[in-house]
Write an enzyme that holds these catalytic residues in place. Structure first.
Site, PDB file in Angstrom:
ATOM      1  N   GLY A 534       0.909  -0.995   0.104  1.00  0.00           N
ATOM      2  CA  GLY A 534       0.120   0.265  -0.077  1.00  0.00           C
ATOM      3  C   GLY A 534       0.759   1.241   0.036  1.00  0.00           C
ATOM      4  N   PHE A 536       1.798   3.419   2.344  1.00  0.00           N
ATOM      5  CA  PHE A 536       2.991   3.530   3.275  1.00  0.00           C
ATOM      6  C   PHE A 536       3.753   2.495   3.905  1.00  0.00           C
ATOM      7  CE2 PHE A 536      -0.599   6.989   4.292  1.00  0.00           C
ATOM      8  CZ  PHE A 536       0.377   7.771   4.020  1.00  0.00           C
ATOM      9  N   GLY A 537       3.381   1.180   3.020  1.00  0.00           N
ATOM     10  CA  GLY A 537       4.092   0.005   3.203  1.00  0.00           C
ATOM     11  C   GLY A 537       3.255  -1.220   2.968  1.00  0.00           C
ATOM     12  N   VAL A 539       1.901  -5.145   3.678  1.00  0.00           N
ATOM     13  CA  VAL A 539       1.118  -5.943   4.661  1.00  0.00           C
ATOM     14  C   VAL A 539       1.367  -7.444   4.485  1.00  0.00           C
ATOM     15  CG1 VAL A 539      -1.350  -6.342   5.544  1.00  0.00           C
ATOM     16  CG2 VAL A 539      -1.160  -3.949   4.456  1.00  0.00           C
ATOM     17  N   LYS A 553       1.126  -4.829   9.106  1.00  0.00           N
ATOM     18  CA  LYS A 553       1.477  -3.554   8.204  1.00  0.00           C
ATOM     19  C   LYS A 553       2.726  -3.168   8.617  1.00  0.00           C
ATOM     20  CE  LYS A 553       0.066   0.299   5.602  1.00  0.00           C
ATOM     21  NZ  LYS A 553      -0.749   0.830   4.838  1.00  0.00           N
ATOM     22  N   ASP A 607     -21.167 -21.348  29.193  1.00  0.00           N
ATOM     23  CA  ASP A 607     -19.944 -20.358  28.751  1.00  0.00           C
ATOM     24  C   ASP A 607     -19.916 -19.396  27.457  1.00  0.00           C
ATOM     25  OD1 ASP A 607     -17.174 -19.694  29.408  1.00  0.00           O
ATOM     26  OD2 ASP A 607     -16.212 -21.210  28.351  1.00  0.00           O
TER      27      ASP A 607
END
Ligand SMILES: *[C@@H]1O[C@H](CO)[C@@H](O)[C@H](O)[C@H]1NC(C)=O
Ligand SMILES: *[C@@H]1O[C@H](CO)[C@@H](O)[C@H](O)[C@H]1NC(C)=O
Ligand SMILES: *[C@@H]1O[C@H](CO)[C@@H](O)[C@H](O)[C@H]1NC(C)=O
Ligand SMILES: *[C@@H]1O[C@H](CO)[C@@H](O)[C@H](O)[C@H]1NC(C)=O
Ligand SMILES: *[C@@H]1O[C@H](CO)[C@@H](O)[C@H](O)[C@H]1NC(C)=O
Ligand SMILES: *[C@@H]1O[C@H](CO)[C@@H](O)[C@H](O)[C@H]1NC(C)=O
Ligand SMILES: *[C@@H]1O[C@H](CO)[C@@H](O)[C@H](O)[C@H]1NC(C)=O
Ligand SMILES: *[C@@H]1O[C@H](CO)[C@@H](O)[C@H](O)[C@H]1NC(C)=O
Ligand SMILES: *[C@@H]1O[C@H](CO)[C@@H](O)[C@H](O)[C@H]1NC(C)=O
Ligand SMILES: *[C@@H]1O[C@H](CO)[C@@H](O)[C@H](O)[C@H]1NC(C)=O
Ligand SMILES: *[C@@H]1O[C@H](CO)[C@@H](O)[C@H](O)[C@H]1NC(C)=O
Ligand SMILES: *[C@@H]1O[C@H](CO)[C@@H](O)[C@H](O)[C@H]1NC(C)=O
Length: 753
Positions: A534, A536-537, A539, A553, A607
């Protein structure tokens, strides 16, 4: 000419018979008669070498296709030692054992784990009915001791039971009565019997440290210290243990059920996924009881004993004195005065645990003192003293030369806690005191020799904490949607100002969990699987220790980091739109309605909590994990059972221990409250309705709680919920209740994972 033809036809027939003999030797040979001898040599039928290094030589085999039971000799690796064992093999209808590269033999029973035999060892079914295993040198390794018991033959049943039967087809001896580390479907683990693991896959020697056993009181997994420390228990419920005659656990399709014969009904059970193919369960060397199933290979499908502390609930996970934190092991830190009382047994293998730098000596007991190990708990807690304070607990430990630690737990009142004085310390667990307060003081030997002191004091290495952040929306409820951002560049470029960055990150709201860079790298398999790249970096796909799938990421660049990070967090937050929430709550409500009202027998889940709600890719919610659940007949309105559930989700009537399906409704109320947060401004009406539903469900008088179908109607808008009922909510503070439950914590109470 005529003679030639006759000769030719004759040899042809001989040849045909020979071929027939080779290709179509009987592949279903489940029984044997008396006076039969088998020699562990390549001549045995169905000798197969598997690609994982293992090899089998079958003596008896039942069935022609699919996963089948066989018994015979088994080896792995160098094959200079063999087990006489029952194993599951893949077979097909043309008599061959198939898939030597995936259908590896699964050993489910053996007789000579501690005494493997060599090539040319023999198994004899003697003329007088004894089954005897002798090593190549003729020495007897094992025998059923059944000579003189009118044995007529030996048979391997469909369910994998090796049986010596008599003339009336009555069982004289059966392997099911002598389990090793496995159970197969249909097999009972009778009162007094136990499973013990092997040391490892390759070392079959019995590991006597651990046991999984059935007694009159229930099912227990223990470390065999003196006295044993029980790390898992499933107690029999209502039964008065003195009147019940025989208790046993049985591996059924869908559960490991506990029966006591007086009741003639399953009393408690652990849930197992329904079998679509062959299954077996094995008590493994790490203390887990795992269920394996054949699909296209053997896969683990369930891990039955894991408690509220996750992987860390296993007592040997980090060895003696090791501290388990999210599956990672470390040793107790140095004491306040700088002394290191513990060191790692092996620096390369932290899971082997820690040893005392100076061994506790009974002679020098006057030099014993205690080191407090902060923020830890002990998964096993078996109270020795009740209603005491910490000081009395420590004094009791000092006076007892076998005591290795004073483990103290309390709820609200530190003067009235419980004290456990174990004689051996297995793994400790980091703990945030959410359910009860835990204080552990381990006994240590004061170093009296001044020169020893100086060597024992080592510089406490400051573990650099990498500013790595995990943002998890709503704790684990939306566990599927976890975004992890690695501020890698920050780490590399700003090592020096680490503290400053950490302080900044501490202020970002809703950022509860951090992982070290090394841990993360492991989680995402060293950046191996890129999901997307993406702005900015990139994944990466990763897997948390608890099996949660995560997206990790890695943010490149420095200037935008803070801003983009927060934007991303916000973006993910917005996925949790109120309608999606609402849908999930409605799904749970419908699921519970089904359990409570639609089935022939009422099922109380016992539970209900976020961890037991599974979301599929379309955000359909399903209730899972029925391991604590209870079946009751329709006409039976109340049921008395042992306390079970998760602290925090338990209805107040548990303290009077007479419960109905309304305990599920209470837990449901807690779940609704937990799901509602944020968004109050925009969706006031819907949220208010849900808050009212929650409040109704949480009333301490269980008769005032609505039924689940009523809740469904309200959520669907069919019914209105009254505006002003007189709420009487439970006034018991969590920690008081927890104190009452403390004694039960290692047992049937499960917990957040
Ligand atoms: C066992 O003995 C019976 C009766 O003599 C015989 O019919 C059968 O084939 C024998 N079974 C085997 C496996 O040898
Ligand atoms: C199988 O393994 C055994 C022992 O390692 C070896 O002696 C034998 O030759 C192997 N058989 C085949 C068919 O590879
Ligand atoms: C044989 O040993 C190897 C390790 O050497 C192990 O990975 C494998 O699972 C073992 N096979 C069986 C069938 O136990
Ligand atoms: C097993 O017995 C056979 C036949 O007696 C012999 O030839 C072989 O050498 C023996 N193998 C071993 C490993 O002793
Ligand atoms: C058979 O008897 C021997 C000697 O009494 C004993 O050591 C062994 O454990 C017995 N075997 C079984 C399976 O009970
Ligand atoms: C002996 O009993 C087993 C089940 O216990 C049964 O499957 C088998 O058919 C019986 N054999 C005979 C000869 O009756
Ligand atoms: C198997 O484990 C036992 C018990 O820990 C040990 O004594 C033995 O040496 C091990 N055997 C091998 C071959 O490693
Ligand atoms: C227990 O249940 C089984 C099967 O449901 C039945 O055959 C048996 O008679 C019952 N025993 C008692 C003591 O009620
Ligand atoms: C277990 O139960 C499921 C569902 O009831 C069924 O489909 C499956 O065939 C059963 N498995 C076995 C091995 O009986
Ligand atoms: C042991 O050492 C601690 C601190 O080093 C000290 O406070 C304590 O008095 C000592 N106890 C004994 C019995 O020597
Ligand atoms: C223990 O936990 C408390 C609060 O949960 C925290 O303030 C403290 O720093 C922790 N201590 C250690 C030694 O981790
Ligand atoms: C202290 O320890 C040193 C080295 O371990 C030893 O040589 C010395 O004898 C000890 N002194 C006393 C008083 O025990």
């Amino acid at each position: 000419m005529g003679i030639w033809w006759t000769k030719c036809v004759f040899s042809f027939i001989v040849l045909l018979r020979f071929v027939h003999f080779i290709n179509a030797q009987p592949y279903d040979y489940p029984t044997a008669n008396l006076s039969t001898r088998w020699i562990n040599s390549p001549s045995l039928r169905h000798s197969v070498n598997f690609t994982d290094g293992s090899m089998v030589r079958s003596i008896l085999l039942r069935g022609t296709y699919g996963p089948r039971f066989a018994c015979g000799f088994f080896c792995n690796g160098t094959c200079d030692s063999y087990l006489f064992a029952i194993f599951i093999l893949q077979t097909d209808s043309v008599s061959y054992i198939t898939s030597p590269s995936i259908g590896f033999p699964q050993v489910v029973w053996s007789v000579n784990r501690n005494n493997p035999v060599r090539i040319n060892a023999t198994l004899d079914l003697t003329s007088d009915g004894d089954l005897v295993l002798k090593d190549a040198d003729g020495s007897t390794v094992w025998s059923t001791n059944t000579s003189g018991h009118s044995v007529a033959g030996l048979s391997l049943t469909d369910s994998g039971n090796l049986v010596l039967f008599d003339d009336n087809n009555e069982t004289v001896w059966q392997s099911f009565d002598h389990p090793t580390d496995c159970l197969v479907p249909g097999q009972k683990l009778m009162e007094g019997k136990k499973l013990t693991p092997s040391v490892s896959v390759t070392n079959w020697t019995q590991l006597s440290l651990l046991s999984f056993s059935v007694t009159k009181e229930g099912l227990f997994a223990s470390v065999e210290s003196n006295p044993p420390q029980v790390y898992f228990s499933l107690p029999v419920g209502v039964t008065n243990s003195k009147t019940s005659t025989l208790t046993y656990a049985i591996f059924l399709n869908g559960s490991l059920a506990l029966f006591s014969s007086r009741l003639n009904e399953s009393d408690s059970f652990l849930t197992i996924p329904k079998a679509s193919s062959a299954q077996y369960m094995r008590f493994d060397p790490d203390g887990h009881l795992r269920v394996y199933e054949w699909t296209t290979s053997w896969k683990e499908v369930e891990d039955l004993l894991t408690g509220y502390l996750g992987e860390c609930s296993y007592p040997t996970v980090c060895g003696n004195y090791g501290i388990c934190s999210k599956g990672q092991c470390s040793c107790p830190p140095s004491a306040i005065d700088g002394t290191n009382y513990f060191k790692q047994v092996d620096y390369r293998q932290p899971n082997l645990g820690c040893s005392e730098t100076t061994t506790l000596s009974r002679e020098a007991s006057k030099h014993h003192s205690f080191q407090e190990i902060k923020n830890t708990t002990y998964a096993i807690f078996d109270s020795n003293l009740e209603n005491v304070d910490l000081e009395s607990c420590k004094v009791a430990c000092s006076k007892n030369c076998l005591c290795r630690a004073a483990i103290f737990r309390y709820g609200t009142d530190a003067a009235r806690g419980s004290c456990f004085l174990p004689s051996q310390i297995f793994s400790l667990v980091t703990y945030d005191n959410r359910y009860y307060n835990s204080i552990i003081h381990v006994k240590v030997q004061n170093v009296t020799n001044v020169s020893d002191v100086s060597t024992a004091v080592t510089r406490r290495k400051k573990r650099s904490r990498v500013p790595v952040i995990v943002w998890s929306s709503h704790g684990s409820f939306f566990g599927l949607l976890i975004l992890i951002a690695i501020l890698r560049l920050l780490v590399l470029k700003r090592r020096n100002s680490e503290e400053g960055e950490e302080a900044y990150l501490d202020q970002v709201p809703g950022l509860p969990m951090r992982f070290s860079y090394e841990d993360l790298k492991g989680m995402i398999k060293n950046f191996s699987k890129v999901l997307s790249e993406g702005g900015f970096g990139s994944v990466y796909e990763g897997l948390l220790d608890d099996g949660t799938k995560t997206a990790v990421k890695q943010i490149d660049g420095l200037s935008h980091v803070k801003k983009s990070f927060l934007t991303e967090v916000e973006a993910i937050g917005s996925i949790h739109h109120v309608n999606l929430r609402k849908k999930i709550i409605l799904d749970i409500a419908k699921g519970l309605t089904h359990l409570h009202e639609d089935c022939r027998q009422k099922i109380i889940h016992l539970d209900i909590k976020p961890q037991n709600i599974l979301l599929d890719e379309n955000f359909n919610a399903k209730i899972s994990d029925f391991r604590l659940s209870k079946l009751i007949d329709r006409d039976q309105s109340r049921v008395v059972t042992t306390m079970r559930g998760t602290p925090g989700y338990l209805a107040p009537e548990w303290l009077s221990s007479e419960i109905t399906e309304k305990v599920d409704i209470y837990s449901f109320g807690v779940v609704v409250l937990e799901t509602l947060c944020e968004d109050m401004q925009c969706h006031r009406a819907q949220i208010t309705t849900m808050l009212r539903v929650a409040a109704r469900c949480l009333q301490s008088d269980h008769t005032k709680r609505p039924s689940m179908s009523h809740v469904v109607n309200v959520l669907e808008g069919v019914l209105e919920i009254e505006n002003n009922p007189e709420y009487e909510l439970s006034s018991l503070p969590l920690k008081t209740m927890s104190a009452e439950f403390t004694a039960l914590l290692p047992s049937v109470l499960s917990g957040p994972r």
